[in-house]
Design an enzyme around this catalytic site. Structure first.
Site, short mmCIF file in Angstrom:
data_model
loop_
_atom_site.label_atom_id
_atom_site.label_comp_id
_atom_site.label_asym_id
_atom_site.label_seq_id
_atom_site.Cartn_x
_atom_site.Cartn_y
_atom_site.Cartn_z
N ASP A 1 2.24 -0.39 -0.42
CA ASP A 1 1.85 0.58 0.61
C ASP A 1 2.51 1.92 0.26
OD1 ASP A 1 1.60 2.11 2.91
OD2 ASP A 1 1.82 0.40 4.27
N HIS A 2 1.69 2.85 -0.16
CA HIS A 2 2.23 4.12 -0.65
C HIS A 2 2.81 5.00 0.47
CE1 HIS A 2 3.21 6.81 -3.72
NE2 HIS A 2 2.02 7.22 -4.14
N ARG A 3 2.56 4.63 1.72
CA ARG A 3 3.18 5.39 2.81
C ARG A 3 4.69 5.19 2.80
NH1 ARG A 3 -0.01 2.87 7.76
NH2 ARG A 3 0.62 1.07 6.55
N ILE B 1 6.37 3.11 0.02
CA ILE B 1 6.94 2.85 -1.31
C ILE B 1 6.40 3.87 -2.31
CG2 ILE B 1 7.03 1.16 -3.19
CD1 ILE B 1 6.87 -1.01 -0.94
N PRO C 1 -2.86 2.88 2.38
CA PRO C 1 -3.10 3.50 1.07
C PRO C 1 -2.48 2.63 -0.03
CG PRO C 1 -1.44 4.73 2.31
CD PRO C 1 -1.87 3.61 3.20
#
Ligand code: CAO
Length: 446
Positions: free
Chosen positions: A418-420, A422, A242
């Site tokens: 990477d929104h998982r 950060i 993501p």
């Protein structure tokens, strides 16, 4: 053909593709050595892949590689020249597989003993892995498999299933990866909760099959191997991570003035000092401040692995597609040394001389389109890294400072993360800090 015994003083020999049965025009899928390497007899040089099997070609003798004559993607047959070798042992000079004259026009002599041909694996490959598995398995890049201890047959087996051998724990002798290990890895991936594999699988319409020739003249050209590999990896990264992209502009007015001064000073040594060298250095300072950007998720996605080293990948545009060689230990190098190395690795990437090993181990990547133009873009994360910095062309802009407008050189930055792992706030802090470092190069020394 020169008499080998007359060439003893030169000691430079040709190493040829040995007898590989009836196969012709076989693809080289891996090159394990490079010019300058000191090799022992029986060290593997290249891996060849036919439609049925993969095979490694060992060196007939020890010595120092003078020049590589093949690269990944080349097609070879028995007698094709692999390399020129400075033999360590003069007794090697009359041996089969090492020809006596390094001239490219000389006819190859007898080839070395046939390489170990791995058992055909096509039949062993089970049914296609469902789409959900692909989300947790890695791409089919041969370079990703090269560091692992596995036979060519197992590597090919893994590749067919989309598994990166380096991620598989080997249970064989000396940690070698076996077929069972690869199968267990795939089974484990299949039983993972669907959420962990990136969702419920992508349910989309199949692409229409179009006969383009119906609408006008066409020409069909094959994709280069680099483009196929990088395309597969980019696709995987795009659909499984993501991505969010955070933008900012850094005031590099002073940095650029300093860069130009340095540029004049080092032009005599043929070192080009571009903004990229400062960016690498500034990114390292930011990674030291925000260690989660210098981390990766482990294979199970349960832990963050923080790296204590700072290896920066740099995207290089080559005629055959994108390559990302890695500049190692950037924290231990100054801007000038970084600039020199950037010049070297980008030149070698464009000459297709970068090895698979040189593209591994990166912590964070930079993709600079600043030399071309554009205002911003959304770079794709180079997994298993967690973030990538896109850099666009700096332009002079009127900036409001101390109640007045002043002309400042502003550098557009695009940070995909990477929104998982950060959060948006962390990414904003990272890019703001990075901009501050670039605005005040004294901070590079902190
Ligand atoms: N703003 C303004 N000028 C810039 C700049 C920037 N951000 N970045 C570079 N320049 C200037 C350089 O100073 C140089 O000018 P001079 O010759 O006058 O010094 C000129 O633009 C050309 O620079 P360059 O592109 O040759 O060198 P570089 O160090 O900036 O980049 C490399 C090297 C290898 C990264 C680059 O050539 C390249 O391949 N970029 C493409 C990467 C890519 O394709 N990314 C897309 C991937 S999709 O995510």
């Amino acid at each position: 053909m020169a008499d080998t015994s007359t060439k003893l003083s030169a000691g430079i020999k040709q190493v040829l593709v040995p007898d590989i049965g009836d196969y012709k025009d076989v693809s080289i899928i891996e090159v394990m050595v490079k010019a300058g390497d000191t090799i022992r007899a029986e060290d593997n040089l290249v891996t060849l892949e036919t439609d049925k099997a993969a095979m490694e070609v060992p060196s007939p003798y020890a010595g120092v590689i003078k020049e590589m004559k093949v690269k990944v993607g080349d097609k070879v047959s028995q007698g094709s020249l692999i390399m020129t070798l400075e033999c360590a042992d003069v007794s090697a000079l009359s041996a089969p597989g090492v020809s006596g004259d390094a001239s490219p026009h000389s006819k190859p002599q007898a080839a070395p003993a046939a390489p170990a041909v791995a058992a055909p694996v096509a039949a062993a490959v089970s049914a296609p892995v469902p789409g959900t598995v692909q989300a947790v398995l890695n791409g089919s890049d041969a370079s990703l498999h090269s560091g692992a201890h596995a036979s060519p047959a197992i590597r090919r087996f893994a590749r067919e299933l989309g598994v990166q051998v380096a991620q598989v724990k080997g249970s064989g002798e000396k940690g070698r990866v076996t077929k069972d290990d690869v199968q267990s890895f795939v089974k484990a991936a299949l039983v993972q909760p669907r959420g962990a594999t990136g969702g419920n699988g992508l349910q989309v319409l199949a692409l229409p099959v179009v006969d383009f020739a119906r609408f006008g003249a066409i020409e069909t050209k094959p994709l280069s191997r680099i483009r196929k590999i990088s395309g597969a990896n980019l696709h995987r990264n795009w659909v499984t991570i993501p991505h969010i992209t955070q933008f900012d502009e850094a005031d590099i007015t002073e940095m650029d003035a300093f860069r130009k001064e340095l540029g004049v000073e080092y032009a005599k040594q043929n070192i080009r000092i571009t903004p990229l060298a400062f960016l690498v250095k500034a990114v390292v300072v930011a990674l030291q401040q925000f260690p989660e950007f210098n981390a990766s998720l482990d294979a199970g996605g349960e832990n963050l692995v923080f790296k204590q080293y700072f290896h920066i990948g740099v995207a290089v545009d080559t005629p055959d597609g994108l390559m990302v060689p890695v500049l190692r230990d950037a924290d231990k190098k100054g801007v000038v040394q970084i600039a020199r190395e950037l010049g070297e690795i980008s030149a070698r990437a464009r000459e297709k001389k970068i090895t698979a090993a040189e593209m591994q181990g990166g912590c964070f990547s930079i993709s600079s389109l600043g030399g071309i133009g554009g205002t911003a873009f959304t770079p794709i994360i180079n997994a298993p890294e967690l973030a990538i910095l896109g850099v666009s062309r700096a332009i002079i802009k009127p900036m409001h400072r101390d109640d007045t407008f002043v002309a400042r050189l502003m550098l557009p930055l695009s940070l995909s993360y990477d929104h998982r792992v950060i959060d948006g706030a962390a990414a904003a802090r990272f890019i703001v800090f990075l901009s501050q470092v670039l605005a005040d190069t004294r901070r590079l020394a902190l």
